[in-house]
Design an enzyme around this catalytic site. Structure first.
Site, mmCIF file in Angstrom:
data_model
loop_
_atom_site.group_PDB
_atom_site.id
_atom_site.type_symbol
_atom_site.label_atom_id
_atom_site.label_comp_id
_atom_site.label_asym_id
_atom_site.label_seq_id
_atom_site.Cartn_x
_atom_site.Cartn_y
_atom_site.Cartn_z
ATOM 1 N N HIS A 54 45.914 41.539 33.835
ATOM 2 C CA HIS A 54 44.719 40.768 33.523
ATOM 3 C C HIS A 54 43.545 41.742 33.491
ATOM 4 O O HIS A 54 43.272 42.431 34.479
ATOM 5 C CB HIS A 54 44.498 39.676 34.573
ATOM 6 C CG HIS A 54 45.543 38.608 34.520
ATOM 7 N ND1 HIS A 54 46.069 38.005 35.647
ATOM 8 C CD2 HIS A 54 46.177 38.031 33.468
ATOM 9 C CE1 HIS A 54 46.971 37.108 35.283
ATOM 10 N NE2 HIS A 54 47.055 37.116 33.968
ATOM 11 N N GLU A 109 41.038 42.213 36.355
ATOM 12 C CA GLU A 109 41.524 42.552 37.696
ATOM 13 C C GLU A 109 41.679 44.077 37.726
ATOM 14 O O GLU A 109 42.728 44.623 37.410
ATOM 15 C CB GLU A 109 42.836 41.817 37.972
ATOM 16 C CG GLU A 109 42.634 40.300 37.994
ATOM 17 C CD GLU A 109 43.938 39.505 38.050
ATOM 18 O OE1 GLU A 109 45.002 40.135 38.236
ATOM 19 O OE2 GLU A 109 43.895 38.270 37.901
ATOM 20 N N HIS A 162 47.998 42.880 40.839
ATOM 21 C CA HIS A 162 46.974 41.942 40.364
ATOM 22 C C HIS A 162 45.782 41.944 41.317
ATOM 23 O O HIS A 162 45.682 42.783 42.210
ATOM 24 C CB HIS A 162 47.566 40.536 40.256
ATOM 25 C CG HIS A 162 48.471 40.367 39.060
ATOM 26 N ND1 HIS A 162 48.053 39.789 37.892
ATOM 27 C CD2 HIS A 162 49.777 40.707 38.877
ATOM 28 C CE1 HIS A 162 49.068 39.770 37.039
ATOM 29 N NE2 HIS A 162 50.125 40.336 37.614
ATOM 30 N N GLU A 179 48.868 41.079 45.082
ATOM 31 C CA GLU A 179 47.442 40.819 44.864
ATOM 32 C C GLU A 179 46.677 41.743 45.817
ATOM 33 O O GLU A 179 46.875 41.702 47.025
ATOM 34 C CB GLU A 179 47.111 39.357 45.184
ATOM 35 C CG GLU A 179 48.014 38.348 44.497
ATOM 36 C CD GLU A 179 47.581 38.031 43.087
ATOM 37 O OE1 GLU A 179 46.458 38.447 42.710
ATOM 38 O OE2 GLU A 179 48.341 37.371 42.361
#
Length: 1226
Positions: A96, A99, A206, A299
């Site tokens: 993404h 990110e 991410h 993440e």
């Protein structure tokens, strides 16, 4: 004014690309204070490869929507090749675009691995035994739109440029009908990458939270929250996720306290992805079920795009977790699935009882199956040919993977091999003579194998396995490729293989020189296995391996072998198929007759022959043998002297003769440095041996007393007396004294450039150079105005190496631009060769102009950054004419492969039929190119066309005799041989009416054989400037779609650079008289046909095919000089000196000439007197007076016309105020 701002913008962009002002300091160290945009990221990654080429390799797996490369950095030893048994692990970041933390952290990880290698034992082991792939940005387009400080992702940078969420666009798990999005080339590239590489472990990075999530990503019901969806390896996935989380200081707490949800908790910092948030079409599931790979998503931060000031903290938070997670690729079980002959079986299944998930073996038959500690029943199967085999109670311990190899057999039970400690310990043995009894005892222990021949693929896998299992004594490398692209593999067997070992003699064996000769190949493969298996167990084998470097090339002619196998298969015969199967390419060449002789060179040396010749040059072999079938016996050269004949007879009686000869070292007496390539000659023998890079040499000799001579360029020769005995090796060292202790700086530069040209003349080195260059990324179709602005931008951005000028104008007054690139564009060096690149002669061939603009951009961008490109530009003068026919180019129809629209100029003239000398109606475009060509001085020219896939050489005229065809064809073959497809000779092009072009042998034709016509530019170039011109047809489609420009550039980049190298080869020299003064206008006749004239400095240069050539040098008043030169395809032209002696009859000629002039003067005066007295002379006198008056009248008219106000009306466009700015340097 608009031009001014465009120029400033282009200049600013160029500075971003080239300046050292970057997020890292002047010493290329990270400061963790800034994010990298795409250009900075690209430069940073390239700088890593430049500094750490041995353990890093950068490649692009595809492009984004907006044309940005999807860079992947590979970090491992042997980073440009695949090594069996080494597990592959990958990290993917910035899927993404908004990110951003993962993007930077992965760059920091790359730097950490490279800088700590060799210093930190942990990192060193990780890089040595793991194949690491790191993609910092999967969505570079999205990142460019994202905004620093946007924590929630409100900047529209999440998706790609077509608004596609890349982590929702993989094929769905529960929907077999789902297809890939057309607007996501990033997804297509990554899927292809995943399926090709068969990664073992992966991490997907991410942002937006701090946790690790494991498969599955979704459920069949797609309920958004709260549904646990475990994979078959759920326990293993939890362990992998915990590995990362427990090594992350925030993640392991399970409470990230993100502002969006400060109360969110995850036990141990991990979660099942579907249970926390259902993700349909994610990469994590695809990697596991379709890609053979265990993948976990991490993440990294609550804020998706935090301020750059937080980057150092984020790196510290993730460094240990990233390293520890990669190390887990080595848990579980590992091994090979092989046949009984030791051949790996790719795509075999490895399954574990109780776990409904199988993995498959890779290309070498090797596998890694991650498992937690425990006891398992493991099954290996290879569908279609072999029965499956199960091994029960395989114990997996914590830590390193358990080795479990499978041997699958057709008829008898399979045998698993469990890991056992190595018992082979090197021993030191004295030099000794092997008795016939000892050899017999040794040979009696040779293992018995199943009788079966190895195909090329079998051999490749067999050597890979041997080098992996016996890595301490076996080193596997390639010396080149066959005509059909098969690698020529060599196995080196020795202690510390692959490294230079002073004092060890080197021996080479060559097998299968004839493709239908399988016996030699199989003997050598058995020898490889025998030496490796018995090292450390059999004293004689151990002694041999400890004291010798044995290089074995089993397959010199793999193409011929595959042809012989096919013939036997189709014709059901087993006997010798004859010479036709010896070489399976179009050349039908017997490789054993293809090596150039001393007296003459072959018309075309095959790539296999070239590879072996370069191999012989690179290694100073003391002894070699070619293993052939078809007879029983030993043959040695019949042209050797009596001294060496005794040596050959001794060798035939005792192979170990290599250890009973003379060895030594050649050293500079003043510096103590080794003298590489020094020559050692035995008095009475014509055979020479050369010292290695460490100054070491070996010389086989029969017992006796000899005089040894050692000499090297720049050193005084030395002579030593030696007595050779049967029982020991004699050590004879030479210490040479320099004749001149210092070389001038110019000589050193010349020598350095010579080595550069020779190094780049190998296909591998040139390919590595092209791959290492900064990409320009300028490939797109441009109209005339855009092309002009682009060229002006290049000239203004790189003023020190470029000069842009107009050659003339088209019928519609479009300027025909020429861009000159050189280290000194405003001055011409005396011996600087000139290269001409031309495109757009036919306007409908649209790809050529764009390829040349990309080529020019790459040259400019890499000047000053890449040392090799810098030296090439400094030593060359490159003239690029992107479009000769700009009017026709404007009329060409995009996407039309066979359209003739734009083929001619605005007056419907095919410009390639207009180059006729003395043509008074010549087209303006033709006139412009004629002026350029007639300006002279070009060494070589390349013209890019379209509509086919081949190259043609002069002449296009059907009746023109080609006297130097060997050289012209060779120059065309240089381009073709560096193209991945063109050299195959299969064009496969259609004319749009369903008719296909015929195949072209080796992809090269004489122009008249392809398209016979008169008035071509290549013929004009040869006739007027004696400059060879090669026309290259870059592809079947005249106007291919824009997305095909990049593949075309990839195919043609190497050939374009290869032709630039070629202008530095051939033969050059200086012609002088006895006093050392240059002789201008001397005629140099090569092989009785090619004519070259010396310039005002007496200098000449011409390109020639490799081989031996005869030069005849003639000049008025001098005796003809004859000399012979040798030209190599791998060496730079070394200037030769030709000195005339005065013609002995020169004075007599002068006397005769003076006498003749005197007699003629007397006769002329008598006639004039007689005519003066005649009446006819009066009429002549009246005519002369009238001519004098007419001359005066014309002179007066000319003076008046200078003052006419209409004269200014007829100024050409090139004299306008607008163009003065761009042409003032011309």
């Amino acid at each position: 004014m608009a031009y001014f701002w465009i120029i400033l913008l282009l200049f600013a962009v160029s500075r971003v690309i080239h300046c050292e002002i970057s997020p890292f300091g002047p010493e290329n160290e990270e400061n963790y204070k800034e994010y990298y945009n795409y250009l900075a990221l690209t430069r940073r990654l390239h700088s890593f490869v430049e500094r750490y080429p041995r353990i890093s390799n950068l490649a692009s797996i595809g492009k984004s929507i907006e044309g940005r490369e999807l860079w992947v950095m590979r970090v491992t030893t042997h980073s440009i090749m695949d090594v069996p048994g080494k597990p592959r692990v990958r990290y993917v970041g910035n899927m993404h675009g908004d990110e951003a933390v993962s993007r930077q952290v992965l760059v920091y990880l790359i730097e950490y691995l490279l800088t700590q290698y060799g210093t930190d034992p942990r990192v060193t082991a990780l890089v040595n035994y793991t194949d690491i792939y790191i993609m910092p940005s999967m969505n570079p387009d999205g990142f460019e739109r994202a905004i620093e400080g946007d924590c929630k992702g409100n900047s529209a940078g999440r998706d790609n440029a077509k608004h596609v969420d890349l982590n929702r666009s993989f094929p769905e798990q529960f929907d077999a009908t789902s297809t890939l999005a057309n607007d996501a080339p990033e997804i297509t590239a990554v899927i292809k990458w995943i399926l090709q590489r068969k990664f073992v472990l992966s991490g997907d990075l991410h942002g937006g939270s701090v946790l690790a999530s494991y498969p599955f990503d979704d459920t069949i019901s797609h309920i958004m929250l709260g549904v646990y969806s475990p994979a078959d390896d759920a326990a293993l996935f939890r362990y992998l996720a915990q590995t990362y989380a427990q090594n992350h200081p925030i993640m392991r707490e399970g409470r990230a306290q993100c502002p969006d949800d400060p109360n969110e908790k995850f036990k141990d910092g991990i979660t099942n992805r579907a249970e926390s948030y259902d993700v349909k079409g994610g990469m994590q599931y695809f990697s596991y079920l379709r890609g053979n790979c265990f993948e976990v998503t991490f993440e990294l931060s609550c804020c998706k795009y935090p301020l750059a000031s937080d980057l150092y903290t984020e790196w510290n938070n993730n460094r240990e977790a990233l390293l520890t997670y990669m190390e887990k690729v080595h848990i579980g079980i590992r091994g090979y699935v092989m046949t009984s002959a030791g051949i790996g079986l790719p795509d075999s299944n490895i399954s574990v009882a109780g776990i409904d998930h199988s993995i498959t073996t890779w290309i070498f038959g090797d596998y890694y199956r991650l498992l937690l500690p425990g006891t398992y029943n493991i099954t290996a199967s290879s569908p279609g040919w072999y029965h499956s085999k199960t091994v029960h109670n395989v114990k997996v311990n914590e830590g390193r993977a358990t080795l479990l190899n499978f041997i699958l057999k057709d008829l008898i039970e399979e045998m698993p091999l469990l890991e056992s400690p190595a018992s082979a310990i090197p021993t030191t043995a004295r030099h000794q003579v092997l008795s016939s009894q000892g050899v017999s005892t040794l040979l009696s222990k040779v293992q018995q194998h199943d009788s079966s021949y190895h195909s090329y693929l079998d051999m490749e896998q067999f050597l890979h396995r041997i080098s992996t299992v016996h890595s301490s004594v076996a080193h596997f490398y390639s010396i080149g490729q066959s005509v059909r692209g098969r690698k020529l593999y060599v196995m080196e067997i020795s202690t510390n293989p692959g490294t230079d070992q002073p004092g060890k003699p080197q021996v080479m064996f060559v097998g299968s020189m004839h493709g239908n000769d399988a016996v030699g190949r199989e003997i050598l493969l058995n020898l490889v296995e025998y030496l490796c298996l018995n090292y450390g167990n059999e004293p004689l084998v151990t002694q041999l391996v400890n004291t010798t470097r044995v290089h074995i090339l089993p397959f010199m002619n793999p193409d011929g072998n595959e042809g012989a196998v096919d013939a036997q298969k189709y014709f059901a015969v087993n006997e010798d198929l004859g010479g036709g199967m010896r070489y399976s390419s179009d050349q039908n060449t017997d490789l054993n007759l293809n090596f150039p002789e001393l007296s003459y060179a072959r018309d075309f040396v095959q790539p296999e022959t070239t590879a072996v010749m370069n191999w012989i040059k690179a290694y100073s072999f003391a002894l070699s043998a070619s293993i052939l079938g078809g007879m029983i016996g030993i043959k040695y050269p019949n042209s050797v002297g009596s001294l060496d004949e005794a040596v050959f007879k001794s060798i035939t009686n005792a192979y170990y003769m290599v250890h009973f000869s003379v060895r030594g070292r050649v050293t500079d007496i003043q510096s103590g440095q080794a003298i590489a390539n020094a020559t050692i000659v035995v008095e009475g023998s014509r055979h020479q041996v050369h010292a290695t890079s460490t100054g070491r040499y070996w010389r086989l000799m029969a017992p006796g007393i000899y005089q040894l001579h050692a000499f090297a360029p720049g050193y005084a020769a030395s002579v030593m007396t030696v007595r050779v005995l049967e029982t020991q090796v004699e050590q004879v060292d030479f210490w040479l004294t320099q004749e001149q202790l210092l070389q001038s700086e110019g000589q050193m530069e010349e020598e350095e450039f010579r080595k550069l040209v020779e190094g780049l003349s190998s296909a591998l080195s040139l390919e590595q150079l092209v791959q290492s260059l900064l990409p320009a990324g300028t490939l797109l179709y441009r109209n005339y105005k855009e092309r002009s602005e682009f060229l002006r931008g290049l000239a203004l951005s790189f003023p020190h190496i470029t000069r842009l000028y107009g050659l003339g104008h088209s019928w519609e007054f479009r300027t025909i631009w020429a861009l000159e690139i050189s280290g000194s564009p405003e001055s011409l060096r005396p011996t600087e060769p000139k290269m001409r690149y031309v495109a757009g002669v036919h306007g409908n061939a649209a790809a050529g102009p764009e390829l040349l603009l990309e080529f020019a951009s790459v040259l400019c961008i890499n000047y000053g950054w890449n040392p090799t490109i810098t030296k090439l530009i400094d030593r060359s003068r490159i003239v690029i004419v992107p479009c000769v026919n700009p009017d026709g180019r404007e009329l060409a129809q995009e996407g039309k492969c066979f359209s003739t629209a734009g083929l001619t100029n605005a007056h419907s003239v095919d410009l390639d039929t207009d180059f006729l000398y003395g043509n008074i109606s010549v087209q303006p475009e033709t006139h412009a190119m004629m002026d350029l060509i007639e300006g002279g001085g070009f060494t070589l020219s390349v013209v890019l066309e379209g509509g086919s896939l081949m190259a043609t050489y002069p002449y296009d005229r059907p009746t023109q005799a080609v006297q130097n065809e060997e050289t012209l064809r060779y120059l065309a073959s240089v381009y073709v041989s560096n193209h991945p497809l063109m050299h195959l000779g299969y064009i496969g092009c259609s004319d749009g009416l369903g008719r296909n072009e015929r195949s072209v042998p080796q992809g090269v034709l004489r122009g008249a054989e392809f398209n016979s016509h008169t008035g071509s530019m290549k013929d004009f170039s040869m006739d007027v400037d004696a400059c060879p011109e090669v026309t290259v047809y870059v592809g079947c489609c005249l106007y291919p779609p824009p997305q095909q420009l990049l593949p075309l550039w990839t195919e043609h980049a190497m050939p374009l650079f290869a032709m630039l190298l070629e202008i530095h080869k051939g033969v050059s020299g200086v012609v002088q008289d006895r006093e050392g003064q240059p002789v201008a206008g001397a005629v140099v006749r090569v092989n009785g046909s090619i004519l070259v004239r010396t310039d005002t400095r007496g200098y000449f240069h011409t390109l020639l095919a490799p081989g031996t050539h005869q030069l005849q040098v003639q000049a008025p008043g001098f005796q003809e000089q004859l000399t012979q030169v040798n030209v190599s395809s791998h060496q730079m032209a070394s200037p030769i000196m030709i000195q005339f002696t005065a013609n002995s009859s020169r004075f007599a000629q002068k006397v005769e000439l003076a006498a003749a002039i005197s007699i003629a003067t007397v006769i002329l005066c008598s006639l004039l007197v007689w005519h003066f007295r005649s009446s006819k002379f009066r009429r002549i006198r009246d005519h002369v007076r009238w001519l004098h008056r007419r001359r005066d009248d014309l002179h007066l008219e000319a003076i008046l016309s200078e003052k006419s106000p209409l004269r200014r009306v007829f100024l050409e466009e090139s004299e306008s105020d607008d163009d003065t700015f761009y042409l003032e340097h011309h």
